[in-house]
Design a protein around this motif. Sequence first.
Motif, PDB file in Angstrom:
ATOM      1  N   GLY A   1       0.835  -1.193   0.000  1.00 37.68           N
ATOM      2  CA  GLY A   1       0.000   0.000   0.000  1.00 37.68           C
ATOM      3  C   GLY A   1       0.868   1.240   0.000  1.00 37.68           C
ATOM      4  O   GLY A   1       1.950   1.247   0.591  1.00 37.68           O
ATOM      5  N   ALA A   2       0.414   2.286  -0.672  1.00 38.79           N
ATOM      6  CA  ALA A   2       1.161   3.542  -0.717  1.00 38.79           C
ATOM      7  C   ALA A   2       0.221   4.672  -1.101  1.00 38.79           C
ATOM      8  O   ALA A   2      -0.916   4.456  -1.510  1.00 38.79           O
ATOM      9  CB  ALA A   2       2.308   3.459  -1.723  1.00 38.79           C
ATOM     10  N   GLY A   3       0.722   5.890  -0.983  1.00 37.85           N
ATOM     11  CA  GLY A   3      -0.070   7.077  -1.300  1.00 37.85           C
ATOM     12  C   GLY A   3      -0.466   7.829  -0.052  1.00 37.85           C
ATOM     13  O   GLY A   3      -0.632   9.037  -0.059  1.00 37.85           O
TER      14      GLY A   3
ATOM     15  N   ASP B   1       3.737  -1.505   3.755  1.00 33.59           N
ATOM     16  CA  ASP B   1       3.667  -0.074   3.491  1.00 33.59           C
ATOM     17  C   ASP B   1       4.880   0.372   2.684  1.00 33.59           C
ATOM     18  O   ASP B   1       5.950  -0.244   2.733  1.00 33.59           O
ATOM     19  CB  ASP B   1       3.630   0.696   4.817  1.00 33.59           C
ATOM     20  CG  ASP B   1       2.978   2.064   4.678  1.00 33.59           C
ATOM     21  OD1 ASP B   1       2.713   2.488   3.533  1.00 33.59           O
ATOM     22  OD2 ASP B   1       2.729   2.713   5.706  1.00 33.59           O
ATOM     23  N   GLY B   2       4.711   1.440   1.922  1.00 30.36           N
ATOM     24  CA  GLY B   2       5.813   2.026   1.176  1.00 30.36           C
ATOM     25  C   GLY B   2       5.665   3.525   1.146  1.00 30.36           C
ATOM     26  O   GLY B   2       4.544   4.045   1.165  1.00 30.36           O
TER      27      GLY B   2
ATOM     28  N   CYS C   1      11.425   4.541   1.132  1.00 33.97           N
ATOM     29  CA  CYS C   1      11.300   3.845   2.411  1.00 33.97           C
ATOM     30  C   CYS C   1      10.221   2.792   2.256  1.00 33.97           C
ATOM     31  O   CYS C   1       9.216   3.031   1.580  1.00 33.97           O
ATOM     32  CB  CYS C   1      10.920   4.840   3.511  1.00 33.97           C
ATOM     33  SG  CYS C   1      10.785   4.123   5.166  1.00 33.97           S
ATOM     34  N   GLY C   2      10.424   1.614   2.855  1.00 31.40           N
ATOM     35  CA  GLY C   2       9.406   0.594   2.704  1.00 31.40           C
ATOM     36  C   GLY C   2       9.503  -0.520   3.720  1.00 31.40           C
ATOM     37  O   GLY C   2      10.548  -0.765   4.318  1.00 31.40           O
ATOM     38  N   SER C   3       8.384  -1.201   3.878  1.00 31.31           N
ATOM     39  CA  SER C   3       8.358  -2.423   4.677  1.00 31.31           C
ATOM     40  C   SER C   3       8.657  -3.568   3.711  1.00 31.31           C
ATOM     41  O   SER C   3       7.766  -4.184   3.145  1.00 31.31           O
ATOM     42  CB  SER C   3       6.976  -2.609   5.322  1.00 31.31           C
ATOM     43  OG  SER C   3       6.925  -3.806   6.055  1.00 31.31           O
ATOM     44  N   PHE C   4       9.934  -3.811   3.511  1.00 31.65           N
ATOM     45  CA  PHE C   4      10.373  -4.806   2.534  1.00 31.65           C
ATOM     46  C   PHE C   4      10.044  -6.215   3.027  1.00 31.65           C
ATOM     47  O   PHE C   4       9.992  -6.454   4.232  1.00 31.65           O
ATOM     48  CB  PHE C   4      11.873  -4.646   2.270  1.00 31.65           C
ATOM     49  CG  PHE C   4      12.236  -3.295   1.724  1.00 31.65           C
ATOM     50  CD1 PHE C   4      11.981  -2.980   0.395  1.00 31.65           C
ATOM     51  CD2 PHE C   4      12.796  -2.319   2.539  1.00 31.65           C
ATOM     52  CE1 PHE C   4      12.295  -1.727  -0.109  1.00 31.65           C
ATOM     53  CE2 PHE C   4      13.110  -1.062   2.047  1.00 31.65           C
ATOM     54  CZ  PHE C   4      12.860  -0.772   0.709  1.00 31.65           C
TER      55      PHE C   4
ATOM     56  N   MET D   1       6.414   2.956   8.445  1.00 35.03           N
ATOM     57  CA  MET D   1       6.699   3.042   7.017  1.00 35.03           C
ATOM     58  C   MET D   1       7.769   2.041   6.605  1.00 35.03           C
ATOM     59  O   MET D   1       8.011   1.857   5.417  1.00 35.03           O
ATOM     60  CB  MET D   1       7.196   4.444   6.659  1.00 35.03           C
ATOM     61  CG  MET D   1       6.156   5.501   6.927  1.00 35.03           C
ATOM     62  SD  MET D   1       6.677   7.234   6.836  1.00 35.03           S
ATOM     63  CE  MET D   1       8.360   7.238   6.353  1.00 35.03           C
ATOM     64  N   GLY D   2       8.433   1.430   7.550  1.00 30.41           N
ATOM     65  CA  GLY D   2       9.512   0.507   7.237  1.00 30.41           C
ATOM     66  C   GLY D   2      10.868   1.158   7.397  1.00 30.41           C
ATOM     67  O   GLY D   2      11.059   2.040   8.244  1.00 30.41           O
TER      68      GLY D   2
END
Length: 539
Positions: A304-306, A327-328, A338-341, A351-352
């Motif tokens: 998910g993003a935005g 999340d990204g 940035c992300g939850s890889f 956000m990760g």
Amino acid sequence: MMDYDKTYAEFKWEVPEYFNFSRDVIDKWAEDPDKLAMLWVDDEGNEVRKTFLDFSKASRRLANVLRQQGVQKGDVVVVILPRLIEWWETNLACLRMGAVISPGTTQLTAKDIKYRFEAAEAVCIITDNANAPKVDEIIADCPTVKSRIIVGEPREGWLTYSDAVAAASEEFQTENTRSDDNAILYFTSGTTGYPKMTVHTHASYPIGHIITGKFWLDLRPEDLHWNLSDTGWAKAAWSSFFGPWNMGAALFVHHSLRFSPKKTLELLAKYPITTMCGAPTNYRMMILEDLSQYKFPTLRHCVGAGEPLNPEVIEVWKKATGITIRDGYGQTESVLICGSFPCLEPRFGSMGKPSPGFDLQVIDENGNILPPNMEGDLAVRVKPERPVGLFKEYWKDPAKTASVHRGDWYLTGDRAYKDEDGYLWFVGRADDVILAAGYRIGPFEVESALLEHPAVAESAVVSSPDEIRGEVVKAFVILAPGYQPSDELVKELQEHVKKVTAPYKYPRKIEFVDSLPKTVSGKIRRIELREREWAGKRK
């Protein structure tokens, strides 16, 4: 990515002097003539399959058409199309010939389009029958636009896309674009004033989206990826274009005039979709459906993003599907930073961690990196070396470009903090933080708490003037089906927020509404709600 720390430490960008996405990526995948690039469906059940070779050929034909129409390297082509196959063909044709793509949402008004034509000095517009009348309304005042191309039924004064492309040659010498040549011009959906023109280059943006496609979307050549985003904003480039096609994954595209959670779930169950990307709003709407009625046998990864993801949405989706929504974070000005890889232990609401290739920190007003758990400005280090995937500039606005830099840092405009383990937590936009009775309150946390209550479908939280406290928290709430506004429900929601968050964060004012003001990219315009509250008051 199997080991985040190792990948982050060893990651190095490789950017050639010359790069063209159509030639260096699409044409390479097209060497396998049968390799699927897209499965397109509409609400009537029509299906179209396109290979990378199909897109390679179609983009060459269109590049010849544009050249015949007088479009030259560096010229701006405005593209306003829904999820039609021609949108992808147009992007590839513009990149192939070195023209600058300027995408726009189909929700733009005639006034919006006129502003974009003038600001970008656009020479060409490609759109459909639904949007062509808006263009005709203002075209007499837009002398730079010398070509109008319509996708769909013929229209007087317009070149018909299908006829022109069918008649054109497949022979086209791809422009040997330099890595720093302008490629894409976004009009950002700002919260104040007119949209800014954000410029990305031929190499930095497409190559930067390797991060998006490989590490965050976790895509492989055999995947079928579905992104729910509208074509008019940058998320489409992330997850409907550069990210997946860098990795050779095929796109699933659903052409529909409006988002239907029920239809989305039906398609997700019917087709062999392996990965999905959507805005949190999409997921919030889908979890209101009876998810137990659906099975998703091929689905393995969701992101998910935005806007920030709410922990309760992640939990409901995981309970129903077994999949954690990752999340990204990024902006129109960037790729995923940035992300939850997938290899990271998810922390719901975070956000990760920073993307490989990016030094992302929380800084103070002097540009110093803050210690863990201290709120500050979220920023990307741009000196001594600017990272790949970050925008070149705000076009024609050096003052605005300079304003988002502080020393060695690019300021995202968002507030955040980093915990002891390096996870980043979104607080809010720099201008959205609420100061109530000496407390700093981020609206997102209150919105997240409200969304945990079954009566709330969507919410927006802003500051509201108060004689004693200076300002207090006010929530605008859209109710879920089956609930009605009442004083009792106001009290129930207030008590709920007190329990879920700290008591001082509860909304002292709640207003039930039927809709919330949003930007063209679907983000809630908190500033508009805040200005309504403060009209006639001095902060």
